[in-house]
Design a protein around this motif. Structure first.
Motif, mmCIF file in Angstrom:
data_model
loop_
_atom_site.group_PDB
_atom_site.id
_atom_site.type_symbol
_atom_site.label_atom_id
_atom_site.label_comp_id
_atom_site.label_asym_id
_atom_site.label_seq_id
_atom_site.Cartn_x
_atom_site.Cartn_y
_atom_site.Cartn_z
ATOM 1 N N HIS A 144 0.693 -5.265 -7.169
ATOM 2 C CA HIS A 144 1.355 -3.965 -7.072
ATOM 3 C C HIS A 144 1.697 -3.444 -8.471
ATOM 4 N N ILE A 145 2.176 -4.348 -9.316
ATOM 5 C CA ILE A 145 2.508 -3.959 -10.693
ATOM 6 C C ILE A 145 1.257 -3.469 -11.418
ATOM 7 N N LEU A 146 0.152 -4.182 -11.208
ATOM 8 C CA LEU A 146 -1.110 -3.724 -11.795
ATOM 9 C C LEU A 146 -1.506 -2.378 -11.200
ATOM 10 N N GLY A 147 -1.259 -2.217 -9.892
ATOM 11 C CA GLY A 147 -1.580 -0.951 -9.233
ATOM 12 C C GLY A 147 -0.866 0.212 -9.907
ATOM 13 N N LEU A 148 0.408 0.003 -10.232
ATOM 14 C CA LEU A 148 1.161 1.055 -10.922
ATOM 15 C C LEU A 148 0.581 1.305 -12.316
ATOM 16 N N VAL A 196 0.846 -1.188 0.000
ATOM 17 C CA VAL A 196 0.000 0.000 0.000
ATOM 18 C C VAL A 196 0.883 1.241 0.000
ATOM 19 N N LEU A 197 0.907 1.897 -1.132
ATOM 20 C CA LEU A 197 1.703 3.115 -1.301
ATOM 21 C C LEU A 197 0.750 4.262 -1.585
ATOM 22 N N ASP A 198 1.332 5.427 -1.761
ATOM 23 C CA ASP A 198 0.516 6.571 -2.148
ATOM 24 C C ASP A 198 0.399 6.585 -3.674
#
Lengths: 364, 364
Positions: free
Chosen positions: A153-157, A100-102
């Motif tokens: 996470h990669i999809l999140g980016l 969980v990042l910004d």
């Protein structure tokens, strides 16, 4: 009312998906892959069954991603899905992630420096795979450091890139329990991979998916059900470069490798290189399997199911968005429908996937 | 020594074929269909097994007809096969027939009036099928009157045309016992059709074919083993007119009919018209199945097997005829080899059909 969009495969639906849906507020719209999924394989159960699973767990509206959006690398997948959800009027895009990042700030970075970032990426040597280039780009411009083992996470980016410059807020949710590919399942959550590998274990399914009954009874399709068709296609097609994204080098590698491959995994293993990742090769083989050629994406949005709230939302969109709720003589998307016919060959128990089918109405 | 040629399918080999071989004198050369036969279906057992059957029953040399000769209407089939046998130096062309006529005189009639006869045929209305036109032509020019129920006689006439003007004599033999399509089998002879329908009856096979042991043990292939590939091909191919002899009208008829066809016979039944006979439709579907496109016939002659006498004959032909006794990296005939790969998909017990295979040597 707030409208939250979620991009998903639900392959199959599990407790982690249910948890994600529970975190969303307001109307919940799902943009879901059809009968083939992003990593280049048939969905374990068909799109209608998976839409039903989502509706039963709280989704209000389930839309189908066209084949050429579903079966794509992260960036294209994310962009294609966000394009559709934007038309449906979402305020938030929600997704699960290992980190969980910004993501909002990350999205802003991309919004401001998109051109430089893409130029940087394009300048990286072709010996790197596309995911590797993407990692290098994020490290350079946003100081992000991550491995290839965090696909969400990669999809999140990719979502962060896709929403840049649009009026959509990102909302990331920490993934619960097991990782994407994890086979362990000690807690409340098991991955979709683990579920697919335990289809013959009713107790396992009951523990880890609310949709265990649907999952147990629906006809299944796996790559091995379709591999003989892929072999046939490669044998009888004079020019594999006719298919989407297949170049001459890959065509030759595929033909040679097929001679000593008895399974899709053996074939993928032999064709993949440092540059052409296994996921990419599996997608290319899926393009060949379904006979995919470069095509325009469909203009209409195909609706797989809705709740009463979802129906009301749709009625507000009428006249503004081209909604397809029944596929008849005119196709919605000829490539997706062709892919579905191939999918159906994988299991004779499957119903017709498009012609005459109408959206599932929750509670009816 | 006299050299006798016989054009055959041996699908499967039976007592009638053995009788025919026994009538031939001198060296006996067989030009045999490969893994797909004239009526547009896979051979019940593979070409190597059928060549073995022929050698054991007295053949001296078995050659393979290329796919685009085997799977053709009578005239092209006959011409393609006679072209090959002529290169192999035959004196006689022997064949079985329901009607023993003076085929030599018939051949002379054609030799003298070929142009007029073909012009007459070409002038007949397209509402007639090609076999009907051929019948009308023979009636007009040679006073022959026959029905469509004597396929060997029809082939005999095609042979008469094919040898016209060549130094090959025709030798017709009255067919013994059951007719071509006959299912009855009271005597010593049963038709190939009857044998194919009684594959699970060892006593029947033992009675009617000397090759019963080979026939019982060899892997079988029938249309239903391949029908799902045909369906897949039609579903994924954007333009069926790319295939040999498939025009726009047929492409449309085939696509429409496929929707309500569960078997090859249902499909053939729906596509066939007065003009497009069932046999022709079945051949067209075979072209689609194997992905056949218009191609040059191969320059080489592929040898499936020989006796010691056959081997000696071949050694005399060396340098004069391009003989192919081992298919390696360079194909003999890429279309036939492609068709064989499709054939192999019909039964996993089948061995590789071409690469590295060498002719069967009788008695070795």
């Amino acid at each position: 009312m707030t409208v939250t969009g979620i991009i998903a495969e639900f392959n199959p639906f599990h407790n982690g998906h249910k948890y994600l849906l529970e975190q969303a507020s307001g109307l919940k719209i799902i943009a879901m892959s059809g009968n083939f999924v992003q990593r280049g394989e048939p969905a374990i159960v068909d799109k209608w069954t998976r839409a039903q699973m989502a509706l039963e767990a709280g989704a209000d509206l389930v839309l189908e991603l066209p084949f050429l959006v579903s079966v794509q690398a992260a960036d294209f997948f994310a962009k294609g899905a966000v394009d559709i959800l934007e038309r449906l009027g979402i305020d938030y895009l929600m997704f699960g992630t290992e980190e969980v990042l910004d993501y909002e700030s990350i999205s802003k970075v991309y919004g401001e420096k998109a051109e430089q970032m893409e130029a940087y990426l394009a300048g990286l040597p072709d010996s790197l795979s596309y995911p590797q280039k993407t990692q290098a780009m994020w490290q350079e411009f946003a100081g992000l450091n991550f491995s290839g083992s965090t696909p969400n996470h990669i999809l999140g980016l990719a979502y962060a890139k896709a929403v840049a410059g649009r009026d959509i807020k990102l909302c990331s949710i920490q993934r619960q329990g097991a990782g994407y590919h994890s086979l362990s399942a000690n807690q409340e959550f098991a991955s979709a991979t683990a579920l697919r590998q335990n289809l013959d274990q009713p107790d396992f399914l009951k523990k880890f998916t609310p949709a265990h009954h649907l999952l147990e009874t629906a006809p299944k399709v796996i790559w091995s059900d379709l591999f003989s068709y892929l072999r046939y296609q490669i044998v009888t097609c004079p020019d594999l470069t006719n298919f989407y994204q297949v170049n001459q080098e890959l065509a030759v590698r595929i033909r040679v490798a097929l001679k000593s491959s008895e399974t899709i995994e053996e074939l993928v293993e032999q064709v993949a290189t440092k540059r052409y990742t296994k996921a990419r090769v599996r997608r290319l083989l899926t393009y060949i399997l379904v006979g995919a050629r470069q095509e325009e994406l469909p203009s209409g949005v195909h609706i797989l199911g809705f709740s009463e709230q979802g129906r009301q939302h749709l009625s507000q969109l009428k006249g503004k968005v081209e909604l397809v709720s029944r596929i008849g003589k005119d196709p919605w998307d000829s490539l997706t429908q062709q892919a579905d016919k191939v999918y159906q060959l994988g299991n004779p128990a499957l119903r017709e996937q498009n012609f005459g089918r109408v959206p599932i109405m929750k509670g009816k």
